[in-house]
Enzyme design. Structure first.
Site, short mmCIF file in Angstrom:
data_model
loop_
_atom_site.label_atom_id
_atom_site.label_comp_id
_atom_site.label_asym_id
_atom_site.label_seq_id
_atom_site.Cartn_x
_atom_site.Cartn_y
_atom_site.Cartn_z
N CYS A 190 0.56 -1.25 -0.06
CA CYS A 190 -0.04 -0.08 0.23
C CYS A 190 0.90 1.04 0.23
O CYS A 190 0.46 2.24 -1.05
CB CYS A 190 -0.56 0.20 0.94
SG CYS A 190 -2.34 -0.76 1.42
N CYS A 336 13.50 4.80 -5.77
CA CYS A 336 11.52 4.61 -5.65
C CYS A 336 11.63 5.24 -4.42
O CYS A 336 12.18 6.47 -3.55
CB CYS A 336 11.25 2.86 -5.74
SG CYS A 336 11.96 1.84 -4.63
#
Length: 377
Positions: A190, A336
């Site tokens: 998530c 990232c």
């Protein structure tokens, strides 16, 4: 054991339950004498725990090692702004005490591991899985099999969720649904993929419904069925689940991180790659290092914050078909959010002959240790 006798105050509190023939005074007393443990007090645990407390489940256990973070508050309604930085189990216990002071709340401020799972889960009647990772899901279910306890399961991803009941009266287990875990990095967390804020409220409430039905012995549970929910389409679907008679029996708990390959079967360094934290990358850049900066996050993430000087944004899933856009005559710094996707991208690039460095703690590490003016998400 909680005294199952209802007091006058409890009769007044649970009056709407007592009017239901399927519950009544006997059922409410049964809830008061029952115990449930929830693994996780985040998105799924928030509605689940509050509804179980409101319903009068006499003893509730909470297993969570994390602290409340501002990014939790978009969906984890059991926690509030004043609790940011505090342990989640303490925040949840305080909230449940306000929801229903008649309920006993046990807190277990630790990560659930093979070494402690059986001892933590054994005293409770029902186990609810509110975790957000595959190693814990397999651990919870295997422990429930060994302990002979039902496992009320739920999971969420972006706009979709699923729920079921495992190991109830000989019914299917989590391993019947997923005999093998997905490859590391194949399913983003998530924190990487995002989650619609109200979605855990729906799935967690379904878990609460199933838990109360099990404790009361009423209705038809989700045992043998996987309930799928698509929030964007507002559609529920069901899949039938069956026990696999050929599946090997669970006889003991294992190393679930190793079983699921988390965080990785082999660290980046073992693959001959260079993994550097933000502080080291910043120092190398200050000394003149000028890599090609490749961001493998989604465009929506890059719109929130990006590393200064980013050369190319390519979501990880698109990288294999866009390798030609990455130059081969320069070092490549892969970025990232927290380092997981960049590790996967780095392995791909390295096999193609690129000189690769990963920002091991991601954009969040850069914002934390190099440039605090950048937002975190």
């Amino acid at each position: 054991m909680t005294d199952p006798t209802l007091t006058h105050a409890e009769i007044a509190r649970y009056a709407r339950h007592l009017l239901l023939p399927e519950v009544g005074p006997a059922g409410q007393a049964r809830l008061k004498g029952a115990s449930v443990v929830c693994v996780g007090s985040g998105g799924l645990g928030s509605p689940l725990l509050m509804y179980l407390a409101a319903a009068g489940v006499g003893r509730i256990g909470i297993v969570d090692f994390d602290d409340v973070d501002a990014s939790n508050l978009q969906r984890q309604l059991i926690h509030g702004t004043a609790m940011v930085g505090r342990p989640k189990v303490e925040s949840a216990r305080a909230r449940l005490a306000d929801v229903n002071p008649h309920v006993q709340v046990d807190v277990h401020p630790t990560a659930l591991r093979a070494a402690n799972a059986l001892g933590i889960l054994a005293p409770y009647d029902v186990v609810v899985d509110g975790s957000d990772n595959f190693p814990t899901r397999y651990l919870v279910d295997d422990a429930c099999v060994l302990l002979g306890k039902p496992n009320v399961y739920g999971s969420i991803h972006r706009f979709e969720g699923q729920a079921s009941v495992f190991n109830l009266d000989g019914g299917p287990t989590y391993r019947d649904l997923y005999p093998q875990p997905p490859l590391p990095g194949a399913v983003p967390s998530c924190a990487e993929a995002g989650v619609f804020g109200v979605l855990p409220g729906i799935i967690g409430s379904i878990q609460a419904v199933e838990t109360l039905k099990i404790l009361l012995g009423i209705g038809e549970t989700l045992s043998g069925r996987l309930l799928l929910f698509d929030a964007l389409a507002m559609r529920f679907r069901e899949l039938a689940l069956r026990r696999d008679p050929a599946a090997p029996p669970v006889t003991h708990l294992v190393d679930y991180d190793a079983f699921c390959g988390a965080p990785a079967v082999a660290p980046v360094a073992d693959a001959g790659l260079d993994a550097c934290p933000a502080t080291e990358v910043a120092a190398r850049m200050a000394a003149g290092w000028a890599p090609f900066v490749l961001d493998v996050r989604a465009p929506a993430e890059a719109a929130i914050v990006s590393l200064p000087g980013t050369d190319l944004l390519v979501p990880l899933a698109d990288l294999p078909r866009r390798l030609a856009e990455v130059p081969r005559d320069r070092d490549v710094l892969v970025v990232c959010k927290i380092g997981g996707r960049s590790r996967t991208a780095a392995r791909l690039l390295a096999t193609e002959g690129y000189r690769v460095v990963t920002l091991s703690d991601g954009i969040l590490g850069w914002a934390e240790h190099v440039d605090p003016s950048l937002p975190k998400y």
